[in-house]
Design a protein around this motif. Structure first.
Motif, short mmCIF file in Angstrom:
data_model
loop_
_atom_site.label_atom_id
_atom_site.label_comp_id
_atom_site.label_asym_id
_atom_site.label_seq_id
_atom_site.Cartn_x
_atom_site.Cartn_y
_atom_site.Cartn_z
N CYS A 46 0.84 -1.19 0.00
CA CYS A 46 0.00 0.00 0.00
C CYS A 46 0.88 1.25 0.00
O CYS A 46 0.65 2.19 -0.78
CB CYS A 46 -0.93 -0.01 1.21
N GLU A 74 -5.15 -4.86 -6.10
CA GLU A 74 -5.39 -3.46 -5.79
C GLU A 74 -6.85 -3.10 -6.06
O GLU A 74 -7.44 -3.57 -7.03
CB GLU A 74 -4.47 -2.61 -6.65
N SER A 80 -6.86 0.77 -1.82
CA SER A 80 -6.46 -0.30 -0.91
C SER A 80 -5.70 -1.37 -1.67
O SER A 80 -5.83 -1.51 -2.88
CB SER A 80 -7.68 -0.92 -0.23
N CYS A 101 -0.89 4.44 5.13
CA CYS A 101 -1.51 3.12 4.90
C CYS A 101 -1.80 2.45 6.24
O CYS A 101 -0.90 2.23 7.04
CB CYS A 101 -0.59 2.25 4.06
#
Length: 115
Positions: A46, A74, A80, A101
């Motif tokens: 991330c 992804e 995310s 993240c």
């Protein structure tokens, strides 16, 4: 001769069943490490993707040795990244503009570490 073939088939089936049970028990014993590893991978990927603005495929280079079995996916709409070991463990980390993240809260079973 037919009795010999039946016995051989029974022995082969028994050995295969024992191997499957052993593989299942081994995979189950690895579950806590796999959950930890996928959580780490999701967070690292991330950050690589949304903070470093790198393509997701390049994020595998940031992994530690031994993390080759982890797969990344992804969700660009939610910003995310999900890391998973197929059929065994999955974790997701989401990008927040203020916090960076953040891993999703863990919703799996609790593990007790015995020493």
């Amino acid at each position: 001769m037919i009795i010999g073939k039946r016995r051989a088939a029974i022995w082969i089936a028994a050995v295969l069943a024992a191997a499957l049970v052993a593989a299942f028990l081994y995979a189950r014993s690895l579950k806590p490490q796999l959950e930890l590893g996928t959580g780490y991978a999701a967070r690292v990927a991330c950050a690589c993707r949304y903070i470093g603005n790198r393509p997701l495929k390049s994020c595998y280079a940031d992994f530690e040795p031994g993390m080759e079995m982890i797969r990344l996916s992804e969700n660009a709409a939610e910003k995310s990244v999900t890391a998973s070991v197929p059929l065994l463990a999955t974790r997701t980390a989401r990008f927040d503009p203020l916090l960076g993240c953040q891993p999703e809260p863990y919703r799996g079973e609790e593990y007790v570490i015995r020493r």
